[in-house]
Design a protein around this motif. Sequence first.
Motif, PDB file in Angstrom:
ATOM      1  N   SER A  82       0.550  -1.639   0.414  1.00 45.79           N
ATOM      2  CA  SER A  82       0.134   0.175   0.611  1.00 45.79           C
ATOM      3  C   SER A  82       0.784   0.822   0.525  1.00 45.79           C
ATOM      4  O   SER A  82       2.129   1.365   0.566  1.00 45.79           O
ATOM      5  N   ALA A  83       0.252   2.454  -0.162  1.00 43.33           N
ATOM      6  CA  ALA A  83       0.727   3.826  -0.305  1.00 43.33           C
ATOM      7  C   ALA A  83       1.870   4.769   0.580  1.00 43.33           C
ATOM      8  O   ALA A  83       2.704   4.984   0.885  1.00 43.33           O
ATOM      9  N   HIS A  84       1.093   3.414   1.614  1.00 45.44           N
ATOM     10  CA  HIS A  84       1.475   3.961   3.582  1.00 45.44           C
ATOM     11  C   HIS A  84       2.820   3.250   3.467  1.00 45.44           C
ATOM     12  O   HIS A  84       3.234   3.444   4.895  1.00 45.44           O
ATOM     13  N   GLY A  85       3.503   2.319   2.497  1.00 45.27           N
ATOM     14  CA  GLY A  85       4.735   1.549   2.984  1.00 45.27           C
ATOM     15  C   GLY A  85       4.332   0.414   4.193  1.00 45.27           C
ATOM     16  O   GLY A  85       3.879   0.651   4.608  1.00 45.27           O
ATOM     17  N   VAL A  86       5.604  -0.115   4.051  1.00 45.35           N
ATOM     18  CA  VAL A  86       5.479  -0.877   4.476  1.00 45.35           C
ATOM     19  C   VAL A  86       6.685  -2.106   5.689  1.00 45.35           C
ATOM     20  O   VAL A  86       8.157  -1.334   4.837  1.00 45.35           O
ATOM     21  N   PRO A  87       7.337  -2.541   6.493  1.00 39.17           N
ATOM     22  CA  PRO A  87       8.698  -2.606   7.127  1.00 39.17           C
ATOM     23  C   PRO A  87       8.803  -3.515   6.014  1.00 39.17           C
ATOM     24  O   PRO A  87       9.071  -3.592   6.024  1.00 39.17           O
ATOM     25  N   LYS A  88      10.453  -3.391   6.901  1.00 36.40           N
ATOM     26  CA  LYS A  88      11.324  -3.997   5.841  1.00 36.40           C
ATOM     27  C   LYS A  88      11.275  -5.764   5.887  1.00 36.40           C
ATOM     28  O   LYS A  88      11.388  -5.633   4.386  1.00 36.40           O
ATOM     29  N   SER A  89      10.672  -6.199   6.748  1.00 34.07           N
ATOM     30  CA  SER A  89      10.626  -7.839   6.917  1.00 34.07           C
ATOM     31  C   SER A  89       9.203  -8.000   5.966  1.00 34.07           C
ATOM     32  O   SER A  89       9.336  -9.160   6.097  1.00 34.07           O
ATOM     33  N   ALA A 104       3.783   0.089  -3.959  1.00 33.59           N
ATOM     34  CA  ALA A 104       3.259   1.528  -4.230  1.00 33.59           C
ATOM     35  C   ALA A 104       3.643   2.655  -2.258  1.00 33.59           C
ATOM     36  O   ALA A 104       2.810   3.097  -2.744  1.00 33.59           O
ATOM     37  N   THR A 105       4.265   2.023  -2.320  1.00 36.28           N
ATOM     38  CA  THR A 105       4.553   3.518  -1.309  1.00 36.28           C
ATOM     39  C   THR A 105       4.755   4.360  -1.437  1.00 36.28           C
ATOM     40  O   THR A 105       5.550   4.652  -2.865  1.00 36.28           O
ATOM     41  N   CYS A 106       3.994   5.492  -1.454  1.00 37.85           N
ATOM     42  CA  CYS A 106       4.706   6.646  -2.163  1.00 37.85           C
ATOM     43  C   CYS A 106       5.530   7.034  -1.495  1.00 37.85           C
ATOM     44  O   CYS A 106       6.603   7.261  -0.960  1.00 37.85           O
ATOM     45  N   PRO A 107       6.380   7.894  -2.865  1.00 34.35           N
ATOM     46  CA  PRO A 107       7.529   8.568  -2.868  1.00 34.35           C
ATOM     47  C   PRO A 107       7.693   9.402  -1.485  1.00 34.35           C
ATOM     48  O   PRO A 107       9.270   9.083  -1.510  1.00 34.35           O
ATOM     49  N   LEU A 108       7.073   9.782  -1.307  1.00 35.14           N
ATOM     50  CA  LEU A 108       7.405  11.605  -0.393  1.00 35.14           C
ATOM     51  C   LEU A 108       7.236  10.586   1.703  1.00 35.14           C
ATOM     52  O   LEU A 108       8.361  10.559   2.554  1.00 35.14           O
ATOM     53  N   VAL A 109       6.982   9.313   0.986  1.00 37.40           N
ATOM     54  CA  VAL A 109       6.879   8.560   2.737  1.00 37.40           C
ATOM     55  C   VAL A 109       8.347   7.774   2.039  1.00 37.40           C
ATOM     56  O   VAL A 109       9.127   7.235   3.107  1.00 37.40           O
ATOM     57  N   SER A 110       8.787   7.083   0.875  1.00 37.85           N
ATOM     58  CA  SER A 110       9.944   6.005   1.543  1.00 37.85           C
ATOM     59  C   SER A 110      10.853   7.551   0.818  1.00 37.85           C
ATOM     60  O   SER A 110      12.039   6.987   2.322  1.00 37.85           O
ATOM     61  N   LYS A 111      10.913   8.624   0.847  1.00 34.96           N
ATOM     62  CA  LYS A 111      11.888   9.932   0.991  1.00 34.96           C
ATOM     63  C   LYS A 111      12.038   9.672   2.675  1.00 34.96           C
ATOM     64  O   LYS A 111      13.780  10.161   3.623  1.00 34.96           O
ATOM     65  N   VAL A 112      10.733   9.829   3.879  1.00 35.41           N
ATOM     66  CA  VAL A 112      11.194   9.756   5.348  1.00 35.41           C
ATOM     67  C   VAL A 112      12.086   8.561   5.820  1.00 35.41           C
ATOM     68  O   VAL A 112      13.118   8.569   6.484  1.00 35.41           O
ATOM     69  N   HIS A 113      12.076   7.287   5.061  1.00 35.79           N
ATOM     70  CA  HIS A 113      12.484   5.525   5.130  1.00 35.79           C
ATOM     71  C   HIS A 113      13.992   6.103   4.672  1.00 35.79           C
ATOM     72  O   HIS A 113      14.603   5.667   5.756  1.00 35.79           O
ATOM     73  N   VAL A 114      14.094   6.829   3.656  1.00 38.96           N
ATOM     74  CA  VAL A 114      15.917   7.041   3.557  1.00 38.96           C
ATOM     75  C   VAL A 114      16.017   7.771   4.588  1.00 38.96           C
ATOM     76  O   VAL A 114      17.445   7.805   4.895  1.00 38.96           O
ATOM     77  N   HIS A 134      -0.737   3.401  13.120  1.00 37.06           N
ATOM     78  CA  HIS A 134      -1.172   4.293  11.685  1.00 37.06           C
ATOM     79  C   HIS A 134      -0.002   3.072  10.916  1.00 37.06           C
ATOM     80  O   HIS A 134       1.528   3.124  11.133  1.00 37.06           O
ATOM     81  N   PRO A 135      -0.739   2.785   9.505  1.00 32.00           N
ATOM     82  CA  PRO A 135       0.587   2.277   8.523  1.00 32.00           C
ATOM     83  C   PRO A 135       1.823   2.745   8.387  1.00 32.00           C
ATOM     84  O   PRO A 135       2.650   2.256   8.608  1.00 32.00           O
ATOM     85  N   GLU A 136       1.604   3.443   8.208  1.00 31.68           N
ATOM     86  CA  GLU A 136       3.218   4.231   7.792  1.00 31.68           C
ATOM     87  C   GLU A 136       3.472   4.636   8.818  1.00 31.68           C
ATOM     88  O   GLU A 136       4.747   4.224   8.871  1.00 31.68           O
ATOM     89  N   VAL A 137       3.512   5.038  10.379  1.00 30.78           N
ATOM     90  CA  VAL A 137       4.910   4.733  11.257  1.00 30.78           C
ATOM     91  C   VAL A 137       4.653   3.509  11.440  1.00 30.78           C
ATOM     92  O   VAL A 137       6.091   3.281  11.925  1.00 30.78           O
ATOM     93  N   VAL A 138       4.931   2.873  11.254  1.00 32.81           N
ATOM     94  CA  VAL A 138       4.585   1.233  11.448  1.00 32.81           C
ATOM     95  C   VAL A 138       5.609   0.564  10.925  1.00 32.81           C
ATOM     96  O   VAL A 138       6.247  -0.060  10.851  1.00 32.81           O
ATOM     97  N   GLY A 139       5.531   0.861   9.540  1.00 39.16           N
ATOM     98  CA  GLY A 139       6.063   0.670   7.666  1.00 39.16           C
ATOM     99  C   GLY A 139       7.293   1.406   8.515  1.00 39.16           C
ATOM    100  O   GLY A 139       8.787   0.990   7.881  1.00 39.16           O
ATOM    101  N   THR A 140       7.467   2.570   8.647  1.00 36.04           N
ATOM    102  CA  THR A 140       9.063   3.664   9.145  1.00 36.04           C
ATOM    103  C   THR A 140       9.248   3.077  10.087  1.00 36.04           C
ATOM    104  O   THR A 140      10.674   2.546  10.130  1.00 36.04           O
ATOM    105  N   MET A 141       8.950   3.090  11.620  1.00 33.85           N
ATOM    106  CA  MET A 141       9.186   2.296  12.337  1.00 33.85           C
ATOM    107  C   MET A 141       9.921   0.964  11.781  1.00 33.85           C
ATOM    108  O   MET A 141      11.514   0.301  12.542  1.00 33.85           O
ATOM    109  N   GLY A 142       9.586  -0.418  10.847  1.00 32.71           N
ATOM    110  CA  GLY A 142      10.686  -0.722  10.652  1.00 32.71           C
ATOM    111  C   GLY A 142      10.850  -1.061   9.419  1.00 32.71           C
ATOM    112  O   GLY A 142      12.080  -2.406   9.530  1.00 32.71           O
ATOM    113  N   GLN A 143      11.712   0.124   9.421  1.00 33.05           N
ATOM    114  CA  GLN A 143      12.433   0.074   8.075  1.00 33.05           C
ATOM    115  C   GLN A 143      14.498  -0.529   9.065  1.00 33.05           C
ATOM    116  O   GLN A 143      14.866  -0.872   8.399  1.00 33.05           O
ATOM    117  N   LEU A 144      14.006  -0.244  10.728  1.00 35.51           N
ATOM    118  CA  LEU A 144      15.418  -0.041  11.567  1.00 35.51           C
ATOM    119  C   LEU A 144      15.361  -0.768  12.508  1.00 35.51           C
ATOM    120  O   LEU A 144      13.992  -1.885  12.701  1.00 35.51           O
TER     121      LEU A 144
END
Length: 319
Positions: A82-89, A104-114, A134-144
């Motif tokens: 989804s557009a909200h992003g997902v954890p790396k797992s 389909a992660t929004c590129p602006l969410v991907s920017k935060v992941h980077v 929130h799915p975006e928060v779960v996805g961002t925290m799941g990058q690390l």
Amino acid sequence: MVQAPVKTQEITLMLASPRGFCAGVDRAIQIVEQALSKYGPPVYVRHEIVHNRYVVEDLERKGAIFVEELDEIPDDAKVIFSAHGVPKSVPEAAEDRGLFYLDATCPLVSKVHVEAGRHFAQGSEIVLIGHAGHPEVVGTMGQLPEGAVTLIETVADAEAFEPRDPAKLAFITQTTLSVDDTAAIVAVLQRRFPEIAAPHKEDICYATTNRQAAVKSMAPKVEAMLVIGAPNSSNSMRLVEVAERAGCRVSMLVQRASDIDWQALQGISAVGITAGASAPEVLVEEVIDAFRAHYDVRLETVPVVQENVSFKLPRALMS
């Protein structure tokens, strides 16, 4: 049963501009539609592609199947994140199973992941301003790795936070927050930790910022604000809050025209209408038609800023 207002009563509907779909949402929906066209149904989507039931149900009719976890997907299926992003797992698990996936992660969410990855690589402790669960928060925290990111939701959280090393600290934010609430939290962090690293460019996305600015611009001119969106849509809920704080005595979220509380609008002569970034324009038109069935309607558009952002589709869909 509540009596609807008499149709001879006049009402002014002020339409926010911009409103509705942002570039990230438009891209995510296009990815599902193009995948269905290219590969044929079914195409699986992990989590709602965007937070709007009308959009989800429309894609379901076209052959998309929405699931919450990868273990609900057959081995030979194609899956979209989804557009909200997902954890790396999640992509790692998809690759382990040999699943074909599109992100389909929004590129602006991907920017935060980077950004999060860059701060982590530099040895910084990371603060994420956002809403728990929130799915975006779960996805961002799941990058690390677990424990690398601390979630801060409120000013009180920011006042209570104790970093390991104040000299090695950075903050990032969810992209769909209240601009004002986030500024208050950032102000506390910067007061307490003057060396904290900020994003090179604000993480709250252009669409969230613009839609909130439009609501603030309209609020003094109307007595009520209708926000078309879903209750699980962060950016839509923030628009309701922004309208309330800007002085609208009635501020309500509606998913469809059938949700309008006509009794709450009795005696009101000017209503603002906006839509969250995941709400399609057809729902705005539906709400306007509902008003026309009850009132003598005068339409007025309130332009604040013109948006011309677009994002490319994944290469796999371009060939």
